[in-house]
Design a protein around this motif. Structure first.
Motif, mmCIF file in Angstrom:
data_model
loop_
_atom_site.group_PDB
_atom_site.id
_atom_site.type_symbol
_atom_site.label_atom_id
_atom_site.label_comp_id
_atom_site.label_asym_id
_atom_site.label_seq_id
_atom_site.Cartn_x
_atom_site.Cartn_y
_atom_site.Cartn_z
ATOM 1 N N ILE A 1 0.868 -1.161 -0.056
ATOM 2 C CA ILE A 1 0.246 0.013 -0.031
ATOM 3 C C ILE A 1 1.206 1.214 0.074
ATOM 4 O O ILE A 1 1.672 1.420 0.962
ATOM 5 C CB ILE A 1 -0.923 0.094 1.307
ATOM 6 N N THR B 1 -1.580 4.805 -5.739
ATOM 7 C CA THR B 1 -2.791 5.151 -4.803
ATOM 8 C C THR B 1 -2.757 6.487 -4.361
ATOM 9 O O THR B 1 -1.555 7.411 -4.597
ATOM 10 C CB THR B 1 -2.994 4.071 -4.016
ATOM 11 N N TRP C 1 -3.393 8.523 -0.454
ATOM 12 C CA TRP C 1 -3.893 8.335 1.018
ATOM 13 C C TRP C 1 -3.854 9.471 1.943
ATOM 14 O O TRP C 1 -3.028 10.486 1.501
ATOM 15 C CB TRP C 1 -2.986 7.350 1.746
ATOM 16 N N THR D 1 -8.192 -2.644 2.331
ATOM 17 C CA THR D 1 -7.020 -1.898 1.594
ATOM 18 C C THR D 1 -7.270 -2.621 0.242
ATOM 19 O O THR D 1 -7.008 -1.763 -0.812
ATOM 20 C CB THR D 1 -5.798 -2.101 1.939
ATOM 21 N N TYR E 1 -8.266 -0.517 -3.636
ATOM 22 C CA TYR E 1 -7.618 -0.284 -5.079
ATOM 23 C C TYR E 1 -8.516 -0.568 -5.972
ATOM 24 O O TYR E 1 -8.057 0.047 -7.071
ATOM 25 C CB TYR E 1 -6.516 -1.389 -4.950
ATOM 26 N N HIS F 1 -7.505 5.374 2.673
ATOM 27 C CA HIS F 1 -6.536 4.912 1.371
ATOM 28 C C HIS F 1 -7.770 4.713 0.118
ATOM 29 O O HIS F 1 -8.764 4.376 0.569
ATOM 30 C CB HIS F 1 -6.065 3.605 1.786
#
Length: 207
Positions: free
Chosen positions: A3, A7, A9, A38, A42, A59
């Motif tokens: 993670i 992405t 967050w 998580t 995505y 996230h």
């Protein structure tokens, strides 16, 4: 789970996941564990959890609320608004495909630092505040299209691109500022979190 790459967050100090989910206006909420939440974020939606004692983590790859794209003019206002509800916050985003790399933090109500680079456009649409120590160490976050850039020749452009950040820089900045999701082993996260969707986004059926 890696993670932190491809992405975006938020890292929020001393806030419960419910508070962060409320501030983000998340709907269609489901309680999920760390791995499931998580992974889901995505693909769609946003996952909010408290993986370490001082930090709550939100996230989302594609469905953070409107205004959270650091290339948008309203991004600083969105951060300020969120901080009035949650206190100190940090934002990070990185995507190697479009070379979108961004970081920002609000401390005691002030947006002390914000920077965004879009490599596919060769553009720095956001640069607020002075570079932090880690940025100076890495040699990033210190340049944008300065006056006279239209007259630059190849050596000037080479130097400029060499000073632009990559995904590993974003991760190192996050780690230096206090919280990097890559450093959290899945096995150490026992509490469940909240997966949901911002207003205007409806869950899609998945196979």
């Amino acid at each position: 789970m890696g993670i932190g790459y491809k992405t975006s967050w938020l890292a929020v100090r001393d806030a419960a996941p419910e508070e962060v989910a409320d501030a983000l206006g998340l709907r269609h909420r489901q309680v999920m564990d760390w791995e499931g939440g998580t992974d889901a974020a995505y693909r769609q939606g946003v996952f909010v959890a408290r993986p370490v004692s001082d930090w709550t983590f939100a996230h989302g790859r594609i469905h953070l609320p409107p205004g959270t794209d650091a290339t948008e003019p309203g991004f600083p206002d969105w951060l300020h608004s969120l901080s009035t509800q949650l206190g100190d916050i940090q934002f990070f985003a990185t995507d190697r495909i479009g070379e979108y790399h961004a970081w920002a933090k609000v401390e005691s109500g002030d947006l002390t630092r914000a920077y965004c680079y879009i490599g596919e456009r060769g553009h720095v649409p956001l640069h607020i505040g002075e570079p932090s120590d880690i940025e100076l160490e890495l040699g990033v976050g210190q340049r944008w299209l300065e006056d006279g850039w239209r007259d630059w020749q190849e050596p000037e452009w080479d130097a400029w691109f060499a000073a632009m950040p990559g995904e590993f820089d974003v991760v190192r900045i996050a780690r230096s500022w206090g919280f990097c999701p890559l450093d959290i082993p899945d096995s150490d996260v026992n509490a469940s979190g909240i997966h949901g969707f911002p207003a205007g986004i409806e869950p899609r059926q998945e196979p």
